[in-house]
Design a protein around this motif. Structure first.
Motif, PDB file in Angstrom:
ATOM      1  N   HIS A  87      -1.660   6.357   2.850  1.00 16.03           N
ATOM      2  CA  HIS A  87      -2.657   5.549   2.139  1.00 16.03           C
ATOM      3  C   HIS A  87      -3.982   6.259   1.927  1.00 16.03           C
ATOM      4  CE1 HIS A  87      -4.229   4.777   6.158  1.00 16.03           C
ATOM      5  NE2 HIS A  87      -3.069   4.283   6.519  1.00 16.03           N
ATOM      6  N   ARG A 141      -7.411   1.210  -4.497  1.00 12.72           N
ATOM      7  CA  ARG A 141      -7.962   1.867  -3.310  1.00 12.72           C
ATOM      8  C   ARG A 141      -9.385   2.350  -3.547  1.00 12.72           C
ATOM      9  NH1 ARG A 141      -8.073   7.337  -2.735  1.00 12.72           N
ATOM     10  NH2 ARG A 141      -8.056   8.274  -0.629  1.00 12.72           N
ATOM     11  N   ILE A 156       0.859  -1.173   0.000  1.00 13.61           N
ATOM     12  CA  ILE A 156       0.000   0.000   0.000  1.00 13.61           C
ATOM     13  C   ILE A 156       0.901   1.230   0.000  1.00 13.61           C
ATOM     14  CG2 ILE A 156      -1.847  -1.226   1.201  1.00 13.61           C
ATOM     15  CD1 ILE A 156      -1.116   0.330   3.734  1.00 13.61           C
ATOM     16  N   MET A 205      -6.757   6.278   3.681  1.00 19.15           N
ATOM     17  CA  MET A 205      -7.920   5.428   3.958  1.00 19.15           C
ATOM     18  C   MET A 205      -8.175   5.384   5.457  1.00 19.15           C
ATOM     19  SD  MET A 205      -6.989   2.297   1.318  1.00 19.15           S
ATOM     20  CE  MET A 205      -8.625   1.567   1.232  1.00 19.15           C
TER      21      MET A 205
END
Length: 430
Positions: A212, A423, A208, A214
């Motif tokens: 990231h 993603r 990743i 997220m």
């Protein structure tokens, strides 16, 4: 492993290295009366779980993986709230790196203890998937709950404890419930190099991006669909995410209205997290990254560095960043008790600031001006800590060749575009 040794604090996974640690100053004075603190605009996954009457945990034997950040808007720990509500069959608590109560330093979990307030046994979850499987089996769990505040950086180890726990749950056929929390760096985009498999470690197990972009709930979905089946012969956990409400992807932590609790001893403020995703690179050098000071990851330097570093960085006119010539004396960690010269990094425009590009500029200019300070050699031979933090040894090799910022950042753009496409399928909040 014998039952007694397993249930008195499992052995830590061989070789995990923390990306966080060292004591820092408190973020700010606590409210005079936490019980009177008004709820923030953003509601966490725990708020959703409690409003549902704990529906996703009904009839289950439950273990909770958490740490000091697992609090509600009134700063009550979710384990305490669930234990007090009496609607959840809580069996045990499990702590990640630094432990459930946060008493351990970098690279350590807490030994087994019985929580005085709730009477629950607390185990060490800073472990391999195999050890977690044994622990979940011994505890006869039906459901594992994860509630920890992440900081948005690939090398922050809590997301990898979550990954290993999901893997263990998949093998055992358990339910895995994530109580989601905001990404404090916002969730607008992913940035930085993507981990290459040869550089996998406990500060990055799967490919990743370094930043990231997220939430932990979104990462859990990606892990469970893409990477867990690769390790379990195609099996996935029964994953359920209790979602946030009121969070927008552009929101950084100061826009959420939620209280900040230091997720590790060296992450005292949300502003620290914004720098950490980049300036953690200084861990990979002989310079101090500010551990042992009141400004970890803001103060950077070593004995003998001077004003030239600050001047070179200022001349770059990096967006959203300012650099102050600084001198400091760490109380522990690198250069403890020695006067260090260097810089303090300040963020002047969070929307324009690029922490990873800024960190590369710090490293490039330091090596050019003060070449006697080299890399931190992690394992001997050609294994360097920067390779693990960046996830890509080509970053280090390019810096050693004298490449400047644009040449280095160009190295990872293809991989980053591929990760951004992957993603996108797992974003829960638009």
């Amino acid at each position: 492993m014998r039952r007694r040794s397993l249930l008195t604090g499992s052995a830590v996974l061989a070789g995990p290295v923390a990306a966080a640690g060292a004591l820092g100053s408190p973020a700010a004075a606590a409210p005079a009366d936490p019980a009177r603190r008004p709820p923030g605009r953003v509601r966490t996954g725990f708020d959703a779980l409690r409003r549902s009457g704990y529906a996703s945990l009904a009839g289950q034997r439950v273990g909770v993986i958490s740490n000091p950040t697992g609090v509600d808007a009134r700063l009550r720990h979710v384990v305490d709230v669930m234990a007090g509500d009496g609607q959840v069959d809580l069996v045990a608590v499990l702590g990640p790196e630094h432990g459930f109560r946060g008493t351990s330093q970098a690279g350590q979990g807490e030994d087994f203890f019985v929580d005085e307030k709730t009477g629950l046994p607390v185990y060490n979850a800073y472990n391999s998937a195999a050890t977690l499987r044994e622990l979940f089996t011994e505890l006869r769990l039906d459901t594992v709950v994860f509630d920890i505040q992440d900081v948005g950086a690939r090398f922050y180890t809590y997301i990898w404890t979550m990954y290993l726990a999901i893997e263990a749950a998949a093998v055992l056929g358990l339910r895995f419930v994530v109580l989601d929390r905001p990404n404090p760096l916002s969730g607008r985009a992913a940035h930085g190099p993507v981990l290459q498999p040869r550089n996998a470690s406990f500060v990055g197990l799967k490919p990743i991006a370094q930043q990231h972009g997220m939430t932990v709930g979104e990462l859990a979905g990606l892990f469970n669909d893409v990477y867990v089946p690769q390790a379990t012969g195609g099996r996935r956990a029964d994953l359920h995410v209790e979602r946030l409400s009121g969070w927008r992807r552009r929101d950084r932590y100061d826009a959420t209205g939620l209280p900040w609790v230091a997720p590790s001893p060296n992450m005292p403020t949300a502003a620290t997290a914004q720098l950490y995703v980049g300036t953690c690179y200084l861990e990979a050098t002989a310079l101090s990254e500010g551990r042992g000071t009141t400004l970890p990851f803001h103060l950077l330097g070593a004995p003998g560095l001077d004003h030239r570093w600050q001047e070179a960085l200022t001349e770059r006119s990096l967006p959203g960043a300012a650099f102050r010539e600084a001198y400091f004396k760490p109380t522990f960690s690198k250069w403890a008790g020695r006067t260090c010269g260097g810089v303090e990094v300040q963020v002047t425009d969070p929307d324009a600031f690029d922490p990873i590009r800024t960190a590369l500029a710090l490293v490039i200019d330091q090596r050019r001006l003060f070449p006697s300070y080299g890399w931190r050699d992690q394992d001997g031979g050609d294994s360097y800590w920067l390779d693990r933090l960046s996830g890509d040894r080509e970053v280090r090799l390019a810096v050693e060749r004298g490449a400047d910022l644009d040449d280095v950042t160009a190295l990872w753009q293809d991989d980053l575009r591929a990760f951004r496409r992957l993603r996108r399928s797992y974003l829960l909040y638009r």
